[in-house]
Design a protein around this motif. Structure first.
Motif, short mmCIF file in Angstrom:
data_model
loop_
_atom_site.label_atom_id
_atom_site.label_comp_id
_atom_site.label_asym_id
_atom_site.label_seq_id
_atom_site.Cartn_x
_atom_site.Cartn_y
_atom_site.Cartn_z
N ALA A 34 11.60 -11.44 6.77
CA ALA A 34 10.57 -12.46 6.82
C ALA A 34 9.39 -11.99 7.67
N GLY A 35 9.67 -11.37 8.80
CA GLY A 35 8.61 -10.86 9.66
C GLY A 35 7.77 -9.79 8.99
N ARG A 36 8.43 -8.96 8.18
CA ARG A 36 7.71 -7.90 7.46
C ARG A 36 6.67 -8.50 6.51
N GLN A 37 6.98 -9.63 5.93
CA GLN A 37 6.04 -10.26 4.99
C GLN A 37 4.77 -10.73 5.70
N THR A 60 12.68 -18.78 8.14
CA THR A 60 11.86 -17.85 7.35
C THR A 60 10.38 -18.18 7.51
N ALA A 61 10.03 -19.44 7.32
CA ALA A 61 8.63 -19.85 7.47
C ALA A 61 8.16 -19.61 8.90
N ASP A 62 9.01 -19.93 9.86
CA ASP A 62 8.63 -19.76 11.26
C ASP A 62 8.38 -18.30 11.62
N ALA A 63 9.09 -17.38 10.98
CA ALA A 63 8.86 -15.95 11.27
C ALA A 63 7.43 -15.56 10.93
N LEU A 64 6.92 -16.00 9.79
CA LEU A 64 5.53 -15.71 9.43
C LEU A 64 4.57 -16.43 10.36
#
Length: 160
Positions: A34-37, A60-64
């Protein structure tokens, strides 16, 4: 024209444990996916986010959002976490997206398969199975989110 970003959650724990499927967290790999995105997309304050309320989709959303906040000191204005997104089918996703704020040019839909893969097919006619943390960009030939309908999308890109 509107842009829809369909984002499947990152890799999650394989067993539901005491929290059940809804409470499954991301694995370390899932957080990295997720962070990679985040590095592939530019932050836009006008984006709207529709996120399943399952733990793995919120993470997942929070990682971005977290990575963007560190880079720009900004967070999305329109973040809607909803139980209706949990294991939602494609038609439910279209109902949720139709309620996005009209001023949003882009909407992020963060959820689960098979609903998200089915959404890509319903909008674009392109069949594809989304792997964990995949993002599909769809351009919609609509001016208002409420006009979203089957066949109104054009596949733009796939970001594994």
């Amino acid at each position: 024209m509107k842009t829809l970003l369909i984002f499947r959650h990152g890799q999650a724990e394989s067993t539901a444990g005491i929290h059940g499927d809804h409470g499954r967290a991301l694995t370390e790999r899932g957080r990295k996916e997720a962070g990679r995105q985040a590095s592939q997309w530019a932050f836009q304050t006008s984006d709207a986010w529709i996120v399943s309320d399952a733990r793995r989709t919120k993470e997942t959303a929070d990682a971005l959002i977290h990575d963007w906040a560190l880079a720009s000191d900004q967070r999305p204005v329109h973040l809607h976490i909803t139980p209706q997104g949990y294991l939602a089918e494609a038609d439910r996703w279209m109902d949720l997206i139709a309620m996005a704020p009209p001023q949003a040019h882009r909407v992020w839909a963060v959820g689960h398969n098979p609903g998200l893969s089915d959404l890509v097919f319903l909008l674009t006619g392109r069949g594809m199975g989304l792997s964990t943390a995949d993002i599909v960009e769809v351009e919609l030939s609509i001016d208002k989110w409420m006009d979203i309908a089957p066949g109104k999308g054009r596949f733009v890109s796939h970001h594994p």
